[in-house]
Scaffold this active site. Structure first.
Site, short mmCIF file in Angstrom:
data_model
loop_
_atom_site.label_atom_id
_atom_site.label_comp_id
_atom_site.label_asym_id
_atom_site.label_seq_id
_atom_site.Cartn_x
_atom_site.Cartn_y
_atom_site.Cartn_z
N THR A 427 0.81 -1.21 0.00
CA THR A 427 0.00 0.00 0.00
C THR A 427 0.85 1.27 0.00
OG1 THR A 427 -1.69 -1.20 1.21
CG2 THR A 427 -1.89 1.14 1.28
N GLU A 466 -7.77 -7.33 -3.01
CA GLU A 466 -8.34 -6.80 -1.77
C GLU A 466 -9.32 -7.76 -1.11
OE1 GLU A 466 -6.86 -3.96 0.20
OE2 GLU A 466 -6.93 -3.45 -1.92
N SER A 488 -10.95 -3.39 6.31
CA SER A 488 -9.62 -2.82 6.08
C SER A 488 -9.01 -2.38 7.41
CB SER A 488 -9.76 -1.59 5.16
OG SER A 488 -8.53 -0.91 5.06
#
Ligand code: GLU
Length: 606
Positions: A427, A466, A488
């Site tokens: 990320t 994801e 998340s």
């Protein structure tokens, strides 16, 4: 030791827990002395980064901090040209797609927190990927009902969520920006094209190629490991297909992606890899605009992304859990402070795993989690008493929450299906600010470095994985469901002091994002560190697993003492996160920006 049999020792704690701060924690200290604080982090040992390693900048009219110098410069140029913080952030995102294609891009999603100075309001543009309508709760189980190993499910089409990044850029510009998307994607076209400014493979990218090439499809391999040889640090990176895709978006708008040939090619790539994504899923995608969670700590208000990111609730819970302990008096590098932090982390993670999921699908006990009586039950398992409480179970926040849950079946840790072995570093996080006072704190991801390893052939961008952030085993609040967003940990944050934005902060790092961001906030607000000191200071991570991930610089004496107390430190240090942050001088309004030296972070003030 379980939470139940670890009681608070009133005598021991009477000096440690206090409602009143005994040491001054200066907001001004966080600004550092002069432009850059060069001192080593207090109490830090070994070869960990020092404050002097952290790039910093000052600027009265704007700031851009990202994980890559070329992306930062492109954002800074937008600001110099009169664009606002939102315009700059969008330009940075497109540039990062080119220069750090392993960490974020239009094949992924994320959370963009925006402070609109004119409205004096904080928004979140939630662009988390969604499961396609064909997704099923058991799609990550094998024929025997066992979770498919992480590296296998990560590289399957089922792992790919419908991307949100491009939609976020478009919506954010229309809602908060002052420039057209076409002008902000243009510099990235240049970076990706063979004829444009040279892009070289940096250390982070080179390492990510070597570490992930086993999952590359042919298209990804041809760009990043041509002929099977990984591009090395310093090699030139050209991405002509990506340049063409960006040109198409520039010239035709985002419809070419969401309702046109790019989305069709994306769905085809996913289906070829065994996933269910259809062009209609892509066409249906939209962002949501929310308000971040908030929690008050000392004299600041911390506002972080709400569900489906657990960042807001879990950072908030950590801060609430530790606030009565006078950590400042014990000192950042004391064993007592580490013990309180580690135990608070594991208690907060136990609740995270049991109760959190996409808020559109699952009712999380958010009031119960922050009820003071509930927090006190959780603090009963947290004490600097030289006795580890490493693996607490979740509490019962529903007992403290008005009303009945409309759905909650918490899973135990063993049932969650396992994530990546060491989920510590993918990320990217970037942040911008402008002369009007607008600020952006944006964490953007394709999950693992290089996501699923699937590049859309002829279009040159990587697809996320994801959906592996869902629990592999169905039954809990974070099970796979069609059109649901996986839980998340990303925590784009803006901290307010006296009602005004005081600091932006965020980081990559999977589940470790939460503890990284919490520690940077505490370093500034509780321990009075300057921003570069706060970023450089060694970090620790702990969830409900016994093993503690730690960085070089955590004092050996602390590790020894806590090991004797029953904590389990990983054998070797690791790197945790990569923080980009901006702090506002409350006196002058000037920005102080910092970028983490753990990757090639760069910051420019205007
Ligand atoms: N997929 C992770 C999350 O949303 C972020 C990726 C990472 O930083 O590892 O929590």
């Amino acid at each position: 030791m379980s939470q139940d049999n670890k009681s608070l020792d009133a005598d021991r704690l009477s000096g440690f827990r206090t409602d009143r701060r005994t040491f001054l924690k200066g907001s001004m200290a966080a600004l550092g002395t002069g432009a850059v604080s060069t001192g080593a982090v207090r109490g830090q040992e070994g070869d960990g980064p020092t404050a002097g390693d952290v790039p910093t900048a000052r600027g009265a009219d704007g700031m851009v901090s990202s994980a890559h110098p070329q992306a930062t410069e492109i954002g800074a140029e937008v600001l110099r040209d009169g664009g606002n913080a939102i315009d700059a952030a969008v330009a940075v995102q497109f540039a990062l797609n080119v220069v750090q294609p392993h960490a974020s891009g239009i094949g992924g999603g994320g959370f963009m927190v925006v402070y609109d100075a004119d409205e004096d309001e904080l928004y979140s543009v939630d662009n988390r990927e969604r499961a396609p309508f064909g997704a099923t709760p058991d799609m990550f189980l094998d024929d025997d009902g066992e979770p498919i190993p992480f590296q296998t499910r990560r590289a399957s089409g089922d792992a790919v969520g419908v991307p949100g990044t491009l939609r976020a850029a478009d919506v954010a510009l229309k809602r908060f920006g002052s420039r057209e998307l076409s002008s902000l994607i243009d510099p990235a076209v240049g970076l990706a094209a063979e004829s444009g400014p040279e892009v070289t493979v940096d250390a982070s990218l080179a390492e990510a190629i070597v570490g992930n090439s086993q999952v590359f499809n042919d298209a990804a391999q041809s760009v990043f490991a041509p002929g099977g040889t990984p591009l090395e640090e310093g090699a030139t990176l050209t991405q002509p297909d990506l340049a063409d895709t960006f040109r198409t978006i520039r010239d035709e708008g985002i419809g070419a992606f969401y309702k046109g040939p790019i989305g069709e090619a994306m769905a085809e790539t996913v289906q070829d890899a065994g996933g269910s994504m259809r062009p209609s899923d892509v066409g249906r995608y939209n962002v949501t605009i929310d308000h971040p969670e908030y929690v008050e700590y000392d004299d600041v208000t911390v506002r972080t992304q709400s569900l489906p990111s657990s960042g807001g609730l879990t950072i908030g819970q950590i801060l609430e859990l530790v606030e009565p302990f006078d950590l400042c008096r014990e000192g950042r590098q004391s064993s007592s402070t580490y013990e309180v932090l580690l135990e608070a982390f594991s208690h907060a993670y136990a609740d995270r795993g049991a109760y959190m999921g996409d808020k559109a699908f699952v009712d999380a006990p958010w009031q119960g989690l922050f009820d003071e009586a509930y927090l006190e039950t959780r603090r009963a398992g947290i004490a600097p008493d030289g006795s580890a409480n490493g693996s607490p179970g979740p509490g019962n926040p529903w007992d403290y929450q008005p009303g009945e849950p409309y759905r909650v079946e918490p899973l135990g840790r063993a049932e969650l299906g396992g994530g990546p072995e060491k989920d510590t570093g993918q990320t990217t996080h970037f942040t911008t600010a402008d002369s009007e006072g607008n600020m952006v704190s944006w964490t953007s991801t394709i999950e693992q470095f290089f996501g699923s390893g699937l590049m859309v052939p002829d279009y040159g961008f990587m697809l996320n994985n994801e959906l592996t952030d869902f629990d592999a085993v169905p039954g809990g609040p974070n099970e796979v469901q069609p059109w649901k967003r996986p839980l998340s940990s990303t925590s784009p944050t803006i901290v307010f002091r006296d009602g005004n934005p005081y600091m932006t902060v965020g980081s990559p790092g999977g589940k470790t994002i939460i503890t990284t961001v919490a520690q940077v906030i505490l370093n500034v607000v509780e321990f009075g560190m300057s921003l570069p000191e706060a970023i450089a200071a060694p970090r620790v991570y702990k969830d409900t697993d016994p093993e503690i991930i730690w960085e070089q610089g955590v004092p050996e004496a602390v590790r020894t003492e806590l090991t004797d107390a029953g904590f389990e430190f990983a054998e070797e240090p690791a790197q945790l996160g990569n923080v980009q942050a901006i702090l506002v001088d409350p006196e002058s309004g000037e920005y102080l920006g910092a970028a983490d030296a753990r990757r090639d972070g760069s910051v420019v003030g205007i």
